[in-house]
Write an enzyme that holds these catalytic residues in place. Structure first.
Site, short mmCIF file in Angstrom:
data_model
loop_
_atom_site.label_atom_id
_atom_site.label_comp_id
_atom_site.label_asym_id
_atom_site.label_seq_id
_atom_site.Cartn_x
_atom_site.Cartn_y
_atom_site.Cartn_z
CG ASP A 1 66.78 65.20 49.90
OD1 ASP A 1 65.60 64.82 49.82
OD2 ASP A 1 67.16 66.31 49.50
CE LYS B 1 62.27 64.51 50.94
NZ LYS B 1 63.10 65.40 50.09
N GLY C 1 59.37 67.23 51.17
CA GLY C 1 58.96 67.79 52.44
C GLY C 1 58.11 69.03 52.27
CG ASP D 1 64.23 67.51 47.48
OD1 ASP D 1 63.21 67.55 48.17
OD2 ASP D 1 65.01 68.47 47.34
CG PHE D 2 59.07 69.63 44.13
CD1 PHE D 2 58.97 69.38 42.76
CD2 PHE D 2 58.48 70.78 44.64
CE1 PHE D 2 58.30 70.25 41.92
CE2 PHE D 2 57.79 71.65 43.81
CZ PHE D 2 57.71 71.40 42.44
CG ASP D 3 60.45 72.68 47.72
OD1 ASP D 3 59.89 73.44 46.92
OD2 ASP D 3 59.84 72.06 48.61
#
Length: 205
Positions: free
Chosen positions: A166, A139, A95, A8-10
Site C-alpha cells: 500500500d 497500486k 493484491g 486495500d481489501f485484505d
C-alpha cells in the site's frame, strides 16, 4: 475536497487474508503462511506466485463460494455509505483476487476494483495467477492511471491500507490512512487507526 477513496481489501475492507482462507480450506494453510517467514526472502511477486501454486487442484466452485462469504471488516458498510453520501468514488486495489473482491464490491456499492485472477482450467485451480496487482508498486501505477483518466490531483484522493504494497498508493494520495497497519506504513500515514472498526475513519476525517 476528496473525490476518490482507494481501499486495500485484505485485512482492510475484509477481516482476514483471502489467500490464507483459501489455503486453510485446501489443507495447505501452514505452507502458505510459512512463506512470509521463509529465510529466502521473496519479493511480493515471487511470494504471490508461490502462495497461489499451493492452491493447485482446488475446485473453482469452492473458491467462488468462499469468496461470497468472506467476512467484511466491522464498520465497512457504514464507512462506505458515509463516503458515498459525500459523492466520493470508491475503488478497491487489491493484491488478492477478483474472486474475493467482486462480491464485496457488490455488497458495498463500489464503483470499480482491480485485483488478480486465479487461473482455472476444467473447473479446478491450475496454481497460476495473473492480473493488474501482481507487483509491489502495482497500486501506485494504477492510481497514476486513474488520476489521469479522472483528471484528479493527489490532494483529491484518500486511500486506506495496512501493508507494504500500500506504500505505492500512499505516495499518489493526498490523505493517507493506515488501518491496523504495519509500522512502515504507519510512518507514511496522515492518520493511523489501530482499532479494528472502519467507523473510526469517519470520526477521524
Amino acid at each position: 475536497m476528496i473525490k476518490l477513496c482507494v481501499f486495500d481489501f485484505d485485512s482492510t475492507l475484509m477481516d482476514g487474508e483471502t489467500i490464507d482462507i483459501l489455503a486453510d480450506f485446501h489443507g495447505v494453510g501452514d505452507k502458505v503462511k510459512n512463506i512470509a517467514h521463509s529465510p529466502n526472502k521473496l519479493d511480493f511477486f515471487e511470494a504471490l506466485l508461490k502462495k497461489v501454486s499451493y492452491l493447485k487442484g482446488m475446485p473453482y466452485t469452492k473458491v467462488l463460494e468462499i469468496g461470497q462469504k468472506l467476512p467484511l471488516m466491522n464498520g465497512a458498510y457504514e464507512l462506505c455509505e458515509f463516503l458515498k453520501s459525500k459523492n466520493i468514488l470508491l475503488i478497491i486495489c487489491s493484491g488478492g483476487f477478483y474472486e474475493g473482491i467482486n462480491p464485496a464490491m457488490e455488497k458495498l456499492g463500489f464503483n470499480m476494483g482491480f485485483a488478480n485472477h486465479l487461473h482455472q482450467k476444467n473447473g479446478v485451480l491450475s496454481g497460476l495467477v495473473g492480473g493488474e496487482m501482481m507487483f509491489l508498486n502495482s497500486k501506485g501505477l494504477m492510481l497514476q492511471k486513474l488520476k489521469k483518466m479522472l483528471h484528479l490531483k493527489s490532494e483529491e484522493i484518500m486511500c486506506v491500507g495496512d501493508g507494504f504494497n500500500d506504500i505505492a498508493m500512499f505516495e499518489e494520495s493526498g490523505l493517507k490512512i493506515a488501518f491496523c497497519a504495519n509500522e512502515t506504513l504507519k510512518s507514511k500515514a496522515d492518520i493511523c487507526i489501530d482499532k479494528k472498526d472502519l467507523k473510526e475513519i469517519i470520526k477521524a476525517i
